[in-house]
Design an enzyme around this catalytic site. Structure first.
Site: not given
Ligand SMILES: NC(=O)c1ccc[n+]([C@@H]2O[C@H](COP(=O)([O-])OP(=O)(O)OC[C@H]3O[C@@H](n4cnc5c(N)ncnc54)[C@H](OP(=O)(O)O)[C@@H]3O)[C@@H](O)[C@H]2O)c1
Length: 266
Positions: A144, A158
């Site tokens: 990401s 996360y």
């Protein structure tokens, strides 16, 4: 588990029942790859397998299971063996995040993020590395833009999990340099998928103004970058710029901005 062909060299794609993973499956199929699709939702995997079979006359294998179960890798390996298939390309795409502070969210649900984003990704990589090596194959790990941030207050586990994915991918890529196996980290930014609902984001006017990439744009960039052997693939100009600028920005400022942004998402 469906499918009966022998001697197949497949691209194994996790999290293929929706979002980026389903579009990665479409792009790989369009480019002539034989597939094995994994996620929990068998109905969605079956519908995607039907779609791909109609388009390519080749039916993907599929296996519905929860990758956070430590026995998932055994089940995938057994299913592949049963179908005479081996992994040539591994796409570790399945992942999710949870919006909320560490002190507010439950222990089990937070550890679930690590189980899927970190442990399952690592286990599948270790498990199928011999086959990938033998085939001179490739690994695509979905990280990401969050991987480039110093931390992610409001979604700390996360962000940390995605920093792991990028670090692991880069280290492994170097280890496998002499083996002809490439490892790529795909680092999308904001991409409308099921991700936002699972993370429990609320409506966020400011976020809507962030340029988003579609899941198909991300999948196409991921495939192209993987085939070119690129180690980091960042789809979208806005995300590329962000990843480039971040190392030069003061960490305390970035952490404060992320904290504000994550609180607005709730
Ligand atoms: N969307 C974004 O803005 C964004 C940005 C950066 C990175 N990413 C990353 O992109 C990847 C794909 O996410 P997405 O945006 O496409 O989200 P998504 O639409 O929610 O898709 C997630 C996929 O993972 C599967 N999955 C979730 N939990 C699973 C489990 N325990 N076992 C097996 N499969 C599981 C889901 O299928 P089932 O529910 O059927 O299991 C689904 O196929 C993730 O790694 C995510 O972190 C997304």
């Amino acid at each position: 588990m469906q499918g009966t062909d022998d001697g197949r060299r497949v691209a194994l794609i996790t999290g293929a029942s929706g979002g980026i993973g389903a579009d990665l499956a479409r792009v790989f199929a369009r480019n002539g790859h034989d597939l094995m699709l994994v996620a929990r939702s068998d109905d969605k995997l079956a519908a995607l397998a039907d779609e791909i079979e109609r388009a390519t006359s080749r039916r993907p294998l599929r296996l519905a299971l929860d990758l956070s179960d430590p026995k998932a890798a055994d089940a995938i390996e057994a299913a592949l063996q049963q179908n005479g298939a081996r992994v040539k390309i591994l796409v570790n795409n399945a992942g999710y995040g949870l919006s909320g502070d560490v002190g507010e969210l439950g222990e089990a649900e937070q550890l679930g993020v690590i189980d899927l984003n970190v442990r399952a990704l690592t286990q599948l990589t270790i498990r199928f590395l011999p086959d990938i090596r033998a085939a001179g194959g490739k690994i695509l790990n979905v990280a990401s833009v969050a991987s480039y941030f110093p931390g992610g207050p409001g979604m700390a586990i996360y962000y940390a999990s995605k920093a792991y994915v990028l670090s692991f991918s880069l280290g492994l890529a170097q280890e496998l340099l002499q083996d002809g196996v490439t490892v790529s980290a795909l680092c999308p930014g904001m991409t409308p998928t099921g991700f936002q609902a699972r993370a429990k984001f609320g409506p966020d006017i400011k976020l809507d103004k962030i340029p988003a990439t579609s899941s198909m744009e991300v999948a196409e960039a991921g495939y192209k970058g993987l085939m070119a052997g690129r180690r980091e693939i960042i789809p979208g100009g806005f995300n590329k710029l962000g990843a480039w600028v971040l190392p030069f920005a003061p960490k305390h400022m970035i952490l404060s901005l992320i904290s504000q942004m994550q609180h607005q998402r709730r």
